[in-house]
Design a protein around this motif. Structure first.
Motif, short mmCIF file in Angstrom:
data_model
loop_
_atom_site.label_atom_id
_atom_site.label_comp_id
_atom_site.label_asym_id
_atom_site.label_seq_id
_atom_site.Cartn_x
_atom_site.Cartn_y
_atom_site.Cartn_z
N GLY A 163 0.81 -1.21 0.00
CA GLY A 163 0.00 0.00 0.00
C GLY A 163 0.85 1.27 0.00
N LEU A 166 1.15 3.30 -3.01
CA LEU A 166 0.00 4.11 -3.41
C LEU A 166 -0.24 5.26 -2.44
CD1 LEU A 166 -2.30 1.12 -4.26
CD2 LEU A 166 -1.39 2.72 -5.91
N SER A 169 -1.28 8.55 -3.90
CA SER A 169 -2.48 8.70 -4.73
C SER A 169 -3.78 8.34 -4.03
CB SER A 169 -2.32 7.87 -5.99
OG SER A 169 -1.99 6.56 -5.63
N PRO A 171 -6.62 8.48 -1.35
CA PRO A 171 -7.07 9.46 -0.35
C PRO A 171 -7.00 8.89 1.07
CG PRO A 171 -8.64 9.27 -2.13
CD PRO A 171 -7.66 8.18 -2.31
N LEU A 173 -9.06 8.76 3.38
CA LEU A 173 -10.23 8.00 3.83
C LEU A 173 -9.97 6.50 3.71
CD1 LEU A 173 -13.25 8.04 4.64
CD2 LEU A 173 -13.76 7.91 2.22
N VAL A 174 -9.44 6.11 2.57
CA VAL A 174 -9.18 4.69 2.34
C VAL A 174 -8.16 4.18 3.35
CG1 VAL A 174 -8.35 3.02 0.67
CG2 VAL A 174 -9.77 4.92 -0.07
N GLY A 177 -9.65 3.96 6.85
CA GLY A 177 -10.59 2.86 6.92
C GLY A 177 -9.89 1.53 7.04
N ILE A 178 -8.79 1.39 6.30
CA ILE A 178 -8.05 0.13 6.33
C ILE A 178 -7.47 -0.12 7.72
CG2 ILE A 178 -5.96 -0.96 5.47
CD1 ILE A 178 -6.70 0.51 2.77
N ASP A 181 -10.17 -1.05 10.20
CA ASP A 181 -10.69 -2.40 10.00
C ASP A 181 -9.72 -3.45 10.53
OD1 ASP A 181 -13.16 -1.99 8.97
OD2 ASP A 181 -12.44 -1.72 6.93
N TRP B 120 -14.06 -2.29 -0.64
CA TRP B 120 -13.32 -3.20 0.23
C TRP B 120 -13.70 -2.95 1.69
CZ3 TRP B 120 -9.90 -2.90 4.26
CH2 TRP B 120 -9.36 -4.13 4.65
N ILE B 121 -13.80 -1.68 2.07
CA ILE B 121 -14.13 -1.36 3.47
C ILE B 121 -15.49 -1.95 3.83
CG2 ILE B 121 -14.66 0.52 5.06
CD1 ILE B 121 -12.55 2.17 3.64
N GLU B 124 -15.23 -5.73 4.18
CA GLU B 124 -14.57 -6.05 5.45
C GLU B 124 -15.55 -5.88 6.62
OE1 GLU B 124 -11.24 -6.74 6.36
OE2 GLU B 124 -11.54 -6.46 8.50
N LEU B 128 -16.93 -8.67 9.38
CA LEU B 128 -16.82 -8.56 10.84
C LEU B 128 -18.20 -8.56 11.49
CD1 LEU B 128 -13.99 -5.91 11.07
CD2 LEU B 128 -13.83 -8.37 11.40
N PHE B 165 -5.02 -3.00 -4.24
CA PHE B 165 -3.80 -2.21 -4.38
C PHE B 165 -3.17 -2.43 -5.75
CE2 PHE B 165 -2.89 -2.02 0.46
CZ PHE B 165 -3.68 -0.91 0.56
N LEU B 172 -2.20 3.60 -11.75
CA LEU B 172 -1.15 4.60 -11.57
C LEU B 172 -0.06 4.43 -12.64
CD1 LEU B 172 -1.00 6.64 -9.25
CD2 LEU B 172 0.63 5.15 -8.13
N GLN B 177 -4.47 9.18 -12.21
CA GLN B 177 -4.17 10.19 -11.19
C GLN B 177 -4.59 9.73 -9.80
OE1 GLN B 177 -2.37 12.92 -12.01
NE2 GLN B 177 -2.30 11.89 -13.99
N GLY B 178 -4.78 8.42 -9.61
CA GLY B 178 -5.16 7.94 -8.29
C GLY B 178 -6.66 7.98 -8.05
#
Lengths: 213, 480
Positions: A163, A166, A169, A171, A173-174, A177-178, A181, B120-121, B124, B128, B165, B172, B177-178
């Motif tokens: 990760g 990245l 690039s 944000p 938030l991601v 969140g990861i 979790d 993904w969040i 996950e 849970l 990822f 990328l 640009q992400g």
């Protein structure tokens, strides 16, 4: 910058081998904890001018992976009164050989995947793949619930390493969140470990064999 | 706004349930929230909103095609849940009810997520939230099932993050640009870096395939479905697997748009057929009627993958099958739960003659079993027929033959086990249990309603659903 980064990744890969070879749970947990701290420092080393988001990620990772989770694991180990031997399915020497072979394979595999110019020469991809493989060996090759959780953590550390590629690039938030979790996941695993203990009077997942065809 | 309410209302409901003081009245929150959710979902189904291209959460064609089915299934499960939790009043539901409601909210988020990370969040979170539901019964066997679920499911979810990822890096590397929304990834198309894209596809298929329960990553399923309460099994089999399926479909869309559709088709077809084969063989061997439902679910996940791999008419049939399978399987899980409680056992060695003890549940169970093995005029018959027709039309004769062979084997396996527990003379141990737990309307009407819905879906599929499924097919074929 790249050199100190690679040094840290090399340290993490060395800790993988320590985790595979250690026969005592406290050593295994310490290896995981040190790896977590090394991972936490990486974003600061990577960015030349770290902004507050990068600092936040670094602090959260060091606290989560390096301190909170290992403390919970040690507490679970004490609370459950388990003896501190690891008890492998796959022996320590074979685990180490698998880990070393996996590291070589990871380096070879990473050569096949094209990298952006700014990431070339970095060990992030091989380090990530090697940690994922180490995690799998521990997940499959250890019988005690706590060592399996450690394996899962090393697997996650490998994913975190990836990760970092990245970091620029994706944000925040991601990222946040990861982290959340992951922490919650291990929390719950910890509770379950506790419950399994009460139900079976041991933390040996070999005894979890009532359900089968 | 309504699409956000689909997520917020259940989460607020979960918070309210966690604070609710009374164990006896708390379950009523389930049907209340479920009812609001169904109204919102069907409102959006009939009047689909405009989707902003860059939106992270939206009721887009894919969400519209499947989310109402999950919502409907949840409502029926919620109604059943009120009666079920009354029967099980000896156990506190302070964790169970909030977890079930949170699961609904996260499922809605997962279905509507148009961003790789958000998807993904949500998945996950779903994983849970299901944990406390699985060990509701609190037995050592339930703990064992939960541990296996966490270990296998956790590894799967970790691999899907790694896959996400890789897909991000593919973008990328290709000059992106992400922006990780599926719209942006699809628009990038052939510019995505090919080696990274294929790595991502494999990891995401394995990761989300674990959640969906595709063979050989299905090992958590029989344990979890076998030990969890019936409604949890129904929600897992009809809702959680569906969110994983939509995730795979979204990634599949990106891979197809990048010009690697052929490889993606092939892998989906292979894994689908393999799942059907493994499930059919396990169905011939299992002696436990709750684990049987898990293998049947693995088989139907295989059918979904095969349909999606065939594209066009096949994808349409797969979306149809999401509805048909989810609703029919729900009826099976609930009636199996009734039988299990009355019988006090779950294998054909312990249980027999249930048609005497629980005649109504058995009638629903047997009808549901025939419906799910594609007896006309129930929904699964028509959806599976369309998958088969799509296979022949696209020249996949061999796959179609294997598909039919697996269906036949599964039919043998299911009938063997179902009639062994239904026919014969009741065992003395079960006889006492049968009198203790009467078949009230509260546990009979919900599965009956689901069977009715399955029948209605087969006989008169509403035009609005036709349109919703066609919209997805159009979206996928235009992206290619």
């Amino acid at each position: 910058m790249n050199d100190s980064m690679n040094l840290l990744i090399g340290l993490a890969m060395g800790l993988n081998l320590l985790a595979l070879g250690s026969s005592r749970l406290p050593t295994l947990i310490s290896a995981v904890s040190m790896q977590g701290m090394a991972l936490g420092v990486m974003p600061l080393v990577m960015e030349e001018h770290p902004d507050w988001r990068v600092v936040l990620i670094a602090v959260a990772t060091v606290a989560g992976k390096g301190l909170v989770i290992p403390t919970l694991l040690r507490r679970a180990m004490r609370a459950a009164h388990i003896d501190r031997e690891v008890e492998p399915f796959i022996g320590f020497v074979s685990s180490l050989l698998l880990g070393a072979g996996g590291t070589v394979a990871a380096v070879a595999l990473a050569r096949l995947l094209p990298l952006l110019p700014e990431h070339s020469g970095s060990l992030l991809v091989p380090g990530s793949l090697a940690s994922v493989l180490t995690g799998f060996v521990l997940l499959i090759g250890r019988t005690k619930a706590i060592s399996q959780v450690c394996g899962y953590l090393i697997l996650e550390n490998g994913i975190y390493l990836f990760g970092l590629l990245l970091l620029h690039s994706t944000p925040l938030l991601v990222e946040a969140g990861i982290l959340l979790d992951v922490t919650v996941g291990v929390f719950i695993i910890g509770i379950i470990v506790d419950r399994i203990q009460r139900a079976f009077d041991s933390l040996d997942t070999r005894k979890l064999t009532a359900l089968r065809e | 706004m309504k699409e956000l309410l689909l997520i917020i209302v259940p989460l607020v409901g979960a918070a309210a349930a966690a604070l609710w003081p009374d164990n006896r009245t708390r379950p009523w929150l389930l049907p209340v929230v479920g009812g609001i959710h169904v109204v919102l979902a069907f409102w959006l189904l009939i009047a689909p909103p405009e989707v902003a291209p860059g939106a992270w959460v939206a009721f887009d064609p894919l969400a519209r095609a499947v989310l109402p089915a999950v919502s409907l299934l949840f409502l029926v499960c919620a109604v059943y849940g009120v009666s079920y939790l009354q029967v099980r009043s000896e156990r506190s539901n302070r964790v169970f009810v909030p977890a079930l409601l949170a699961l609904l909210g996260l499922l809605s988020a997962g279905h509507q997520a148009r961003h790789l990370g958000l998807l993904w969040i949500a998945t996950e979170g779903v994983t849970l939230a299901a944990v406390p539901l699985l060990h509701f019964n609190g037995t050592p066997r339930a703990f064992e099932a939960t541990w296996k679920y966490l270990l296998v499911g956790g590894t799967g979810i970790a691999l899907s993050l790694l896959g996400s990822f890789c897909l991000g890096y593919a973008s990328l590397h290709g000059g992106g640009q992400g922006d990780l929304t599926f719209t942006a990834l699809t628009a990038q198309g052939a510019k995505l870096s090919r080696p990274w894209l294929l790595t991502a596809w494999v990891l995401l298929l394995v990761g989300y395939g674990t959640k969906m329960g595709l063979a050989p990553m299905h090992t958590w399923k029989p344990d979890a479905y076998g030990e969890a309460p019936g409604i949890v099994g129904a929600v897992l089999a009809g809702g959680v697997t569906t969110v994983a399926f939509t995730a795979i479909l979204r990634v599949f869309g990106v891979v197809s748009a990048a010009g690697e559709g052929f490889i993606a088709d092939r892998t989906l077809l292979a894994i689908g057929l393999f799942s059907m084969l493994v499930a059919a063989l396990m169905l011939l061997g299992t002696r436990d009627f709750k684990r049987m439902l898990a293998y049947s679910s693995v088989e139907h996940m295989g059918i979904l993958c095969i349909g999606a791999a065939l594209g066009g008419a096949g994808l349409w049939a797969a979306l149809f099958h999401v509805w048909a399978n989810g609703l029919t399987k729900g009826a099976l899980f609930m009636s199996a739960g009734n039988i299990r409680r009355a019988a006090g056992g779950r294998t054909m060695d312990e249980v027999a003659g249930m048609s005497v003890l629980t005649p109504r549940s058995v009638a629903i169970f047997v009808t549901g079993m025939f419906a799910v093995t594609a007896l006309p005029p129930f929904g699964p018959f028509f959806s599976e027929l369309r998958v088969l027709r799509a296979a022949f039309e696209t020249g996949h004769g061999g796959a179609a033959a294997m598909f039919l062979a697996c269906l036949l084997l599964a039919f043998f396996g299911l009938t063997r086990l179902v009639f062994a527990i239904v026919d014969g003379r009741p065992r003395t141990a079960s006889r006492a249990g049968g009198q203790k737990i009467p078949e009230t309307m509260g546990v009979i009407l919900p599965p009956l309603a689901l069977l009715g819905l399955s029948l209605w879906l087969g006989l008169a599929t509403p035009t609005v659903l036709h349109d919703a499924w066609t919209a997805v097919v159009t979206q996928f074929s235009s992206a290619k």
